[in-house]
Design an enzyme around this catalytic site. Structure first.
Site, PDB file in Angstrom:
ATOM      1  N   HIS A 294       0.948  -1.084  -0.004  1.00 46.83           N
ATOM      2  CA  HIS A 294      -0.041   0.114   0.017  1.00 46.83           C
ATOM      3  C   HIS A 294       1.000   1.046  -0.147  1.00 46.83           C
ATOM      4  CE1 HIS A 294      -2.577  -3.017   1.720  1.00 46.83           C
ATOM      5  NE2 HIS A 294      -3.812  -2.498   1.183  1.00 46.83           N
TER       6      HIS A 294
ATOM      7  N   ASP B 162      -8.128   7.632   7.921  1.00 46.86           N
ATOM      8  CA  ASP B 162      -9.756   8.349   8.088  1.00 46.86           C
ATOM      9  C   ASP B 162     -10.775   7.233   7.712  1.00 46.86           C
ATOM     10  OD1 ASP B 162      -8.845   8.219   5.458  1.00 46.86           O
ATOM     11  OD2 ASP B 162      -9.559  10.103   4.796  1.00 46.86           O
TER      12      ASP B 162
ATOM     13  N   LEU C 171      -9.366   9.365   0.296  1.00 46.78           N
ATOM     14  CA  LEU C 171      -9.824   8.169  -0.242  1.00 46.78           C
ATOM     15  C   LEU C 171      -9.580   6.807   0.413  1.00 46.78           C
ATOM     16  CD1 LEU C 171      -8.012   9.269  -3.776  1.00 46.78           C
ATOM     17  CD2 LEU C 171     -10.553   9.216  -3.131  1.00 46.78           C
TER      18      LEU C 171
ATOM     19  N   HIS D 102      -5.510   2.184  -4.565  1.00 46.20           N
ATOM     20  CA  HIS D 102      -5.366   1.837  -3.316  1.00 46.20           C
ATOM     21  C   HIS D 102      -4.685   0.158  -3.325  1.00 46.20           C
ATOM     22  CE1 HIS D 102      -6.243   1.407   1.205  1.00 46.20           C
ATOM     23  NE2 HIS D 102      -6.370   0.039   0.718  1.00 46.20           N
TER      24      HIS D 102
ATOM     25  N   ARG E  59     -17.826 -18.530  39.597  1.00 44.59           N
ATOM     26  CA  ARG E  59     -17.620 -16.977  39.077  1.00 44.59           C
ATOM     27  C   ARG E  59     -17.121 -16.462  40.605  1.00 44.59           C
ATOM     28  NH1 ARG E  59     -22.940 -13.748  39.515  1.00 44.59           N
ATOM     29  NH2 ARG E  59     -24.462 -15.196  40.363  1.00 44.59           N
TER      30      ARG E  59
ATOM     31  N   SER F 293     -21.268  -9.364  38.854  1.00 46.94           N
ATOM     32  CA  SER F 293     -21.659 -10.510  38.232  1.00 46.94           C
ATOM     33  C   SER F 293     -20.615 -11.480  38.014  1.00 46.94           C
ATOM     34  CB  SER F 293     -22.554 -10.616  37.065  1.00 46.94           C
ATOM     35  OG  SER F 293     -23.676  -9.875  37.475  1.00 46.94           O
TER      36      SER F 293
ATOM     37  N   GLU G 223     -16.753  -3.888  25.138  1.00 46.28           N
ATOM     38  CA  GLU G 223     -15.931  -4.969  25.171  1.00 46.28           C
ATOM     39  C   GLU G 223     -14.824  -5.087  24.110  1.00 46.28           C
ATOM     40  OE1 GLU G 223     -20.025  -5.838  26.630  1.00 46.28           O
ATOM     41  OE2 GLU G 223     -19.287  -5.119  24.686  1.00 46.28           O
TER      42      GLU G 223
ATOM     43  N   PHE H 189     -20.776 -11.869  25.649  1.00 50.30           N
ATOM     44  CA  PHE H 189     -20.186 -10.670  25.193  1.00 50.30           C
ATOM     45  C   PHE H 189     -18.881 -10.717  24.660  1.00 50.30           C
ATOM     46  CE2 PHE H 189     -23.571  -9.188  28.657  1.00 50.30           C
ATOM     47  CZ  PHE H 189     -24.529  -9.598  28.020  1.00 50.30           C
TER      48      PHE H 189
END
Length: 616
Positions: free
Chosen positions: A29, A147, A179, A253, A308, A335, A356, A381
């Site tokens: 690139h 960007d 771009l 690109h 836990r 929890s 997360e 999650f």
């Protein structure tokens, strides 16, 4: 005083070398590298403080290429700084080279792998937090973003957290070259809108001409003098700057230039400038947390304890034993019970809220600085942050992740909260360790062993209480298992993990009542799995039933099948959750899924009947 002419020439050298690298490799690139060349030239000559001869010195600044595809620029910087020579530079993207298509820690002083966009800045937040609160050293974290990646949600998680924690040691440089890969970015060159958004998040935002080395220098100086908030530069640049055939043109690109020799001539020819990068201030030592010592918690056999809770208590105890342990959580610490660590060691705990991706990235950043990071949330999650976990493995990161509330056994919350794919997902991560303890004593020992375990370690914990079956003095280790009951003439082997261990034990008792002897194996280490114990059981019983609170694909059952793949004859049946669950009590849901004691016993009897075993 800074030499503006030298910096402009250095920028041109970085462009030329980017063109050369991609031309030699036949891929890369270069245009994305050329747009940011002036930004990096000024950074390298006067603002970055990094001893390239001692890349792991804790005092060094950190430079993260969030736009990792601009690797030709990054490696051109390493060459200019003397970190690599021309011979190695010429190996870009070749088999066996440290100069991979996107940077990885194989080439110091690269902290983390980048290339999946939107990850470098979140990792930078973790390193900056470590610098401010853990190392307590004045190093600065510089992050180069593209960007296009400003469209990634993880970037804005990072903006939010960096501002919340007032990380004024973090400076982000956004290369606004307009771009993307296929089209113009959403905002194009509207750098003022970018800046307004950043300011709304609480950042010091500066708009700058990304090809004016004096303006860039002034912007960096302003960032270094800004207190109580991070700084972001939105630099308006041109992709492919300096070469008419590609400058600010779409469709260029990710491609070498068609005529690299002409491009190099247009840029003024090849140069061989060297930069004496400033060394960091080494006056202060990295902070070390004093600890009181102590021991891991233990529980008596027969107690009923949620794993836990055992995780939280063990982690807090480990924090008293080791001053390098830190903990992160995604706003569910009451929890997961990481709150116990937060209460005991508040200076080494960071709340990541419901973000997360940022939590995993911050943990990756902290471990890059040598901290032993544990991150916890509901197991379901982690799927939101899976790409960060995948990239962490590419970064050769050492992470310890704990996922609670797994499987249908959580009860009435319903399937959105029930991780049923986590074991498969983590088993698929390169070099990972996957653990699912069934009781508190197992959990505590595995939490401690994870601290020195290389790679990504995942510990699955349970919401409900389970009976402690492991003696406090019994050794539990990665790659091990427990045989709960066995005899010399067992007919069938039941292999379980987590909540299904109790169910398998009950099933063995039901089978014993009808004359069937069942061996029960608690397979608390799923990757690596205890292949020898499984092979022995298979050789002696020839019939195996696996049972797990997980989808049938990729979990315990498949781990057992892989271990027994070369063994014959043996028949393996997998019991797992096969229908989408709903709400209910844990008992109702285990029964509905066909993974409770009655279902296990029935499956074992059916299997033995098919094998014509003269029992039962």
């Amino acid at each position: 005083m800074a030499d503006s002419k030298f910096r402009r020439e250095l920028g041109q050298q970085l462009r030329v070398d980017s063109v050369r690298a991609a031309a030699t490799a036949g891929s890369g690139h270069p245009t994305s590298s050329m747009s940011a060349a002036d930004l990096m030239a000024v950074l390298l000559d006067g603002h970055l403080r990094l001893d390239y001869e001692h890349p792991h010195d804790p005092h060094n600044d950190h430079l993260i290429f969030s736009k990792g595809h601009a690797s030709p620029l990054y490696y051109s910087m390493l060459k200019a700084a003397g970190a690599i020579d021309e011979a190695e530079f010429a190996t870009y993207r070749q088999f066996g080279s440290r100069l991979e298509g996107h940077p990885t820690p194989r080439i110091p002083p690269t902290d983390v792998a980048t290339g999946s966009l939107g990850q470098g800045l979140p990792v930078g937040v973790g390193i900056a937090w470590a610098g401010r609160n853990l190392d307590r050293l004045p190093y600065r974290v510089w992050v180069l973003c593209g960007d296009s990646e400003m469209a990634e949600g993880s970037i804005w998680e990072a903006f939010e957290h960096a501002a919340h924690y007032r990380l004024d040691n973090l400076t982000v440089i956004v290369d606004v070259n307009r771009l993307g890969q296929t089209t113009e970015t959403m905002l194009g060159w509207d750098v003022e809108t970018y800046a307004e958004r950043a300011r709304a998040f609480g950042w010091h935002a500066v708009v700058v001409d990304g090809h004016d080395v004096d303006a860039i220098d002034a912007a960096y100086a302003a960032a270094e003098s800004t207190a109580d908030r991070p700084t972001v530069l939105f630099a308006k640049t041109k992709k492919g700057k300096g070469v008419k055939a590609v400058e600010d043109l779409p469709g260029k690109h990710g491609k070498p230039l068609d005529d690299p020799e002409a491009a190099i001539a247009e840029l003024g020819g090849q140069r061989d400038l060297a930069v004496q990068v400033a060394k960091p201030d080494v006056a202060d030592e990295a902070h070390v947390f004093a600890v009181d010592g102590g021991e891991l918690p233990t529980w008596e056999v027969g107690e009923n304890v949620a794993t836990r809770l055992a995780y939280g208590q063990a982690l807090a105890a480990l924090g008293s034993i080791r001053g390098d342990v830190v903990a992160l959580d995604g706003e569910v610490s009451n929890s997961t019970h990481s709150e116990l660590f937060a209460q005991a060691h508040p200076e080494r705990y960071v709340e990541m809220y419901i973000a997360e991706q940022q939590m995993i990235a911050a943990a990756v950043g902290m471990q890059a600085r040598g901290w032993v990071a544990y991150a916890s949330t509901f197991a379901a999650f982690f799927s939101r942050a899976y790409d960060f976990i995948r990239m962490a493995a590419i970064s050769r990161a050492d992470l310890r992740l704990s996922g609670s509330h797994a499987g249908v056994s959580i009860g009435p919350d319903g399937p959105s909260q029930m991780a049923l794919e986590d074991l498969a997902a983590f088993r698929a991560v390169h070099g990972s360790t996957v653990l699912h303890p069934s009781d508190a004593n197992q959990t505590a020992q595995l939490v401690a062993e994870m601290a020195d375990r290389p790679g990504i370690s995942y510990l699955r914990t349970l919401r409900g209480k389970t009976q402690v079956r492991t003696r406090p003095d019994e050794k539990v280790f990665v790659g091990g298992s427990r045989v709960l009951r066995s005899s010399e003439d067992d007919h069938v082997t039941l292999v379980a993990c987590g909540v299904t261990v109790d169910e398998a034990y009950k099933a063995a008792e039901l089978l014993a009542a009808v004359g069937i002897r069942a061996r029960v194996i608690d397979c608390y280490s799923i990757k690596p799995v205890d292949a020898m114990t499984l092979l022995t059981a298979a050789a002696e019983t020839h019939s195996v039933v696996t049972v797990e609170d997980h989808w049938p694909e990729g979990g315990l059952g498949d781990a057992v099948l892989e271990a027994l793949a070369a063994f014959s004859p043996v028949t393996v049946r997998k019991l797992a959750v096969r229908e989408m669950p709903g709400s209910g009590t844990p008992e109702e849901l285990l029964e509905a899924a066909g993974i409770d004691a009655k279902a296990i016993a029935a499956e074992a009897r059916e299997l033995l009947a098919e094998r014509h075993a003269p029992v039962g």
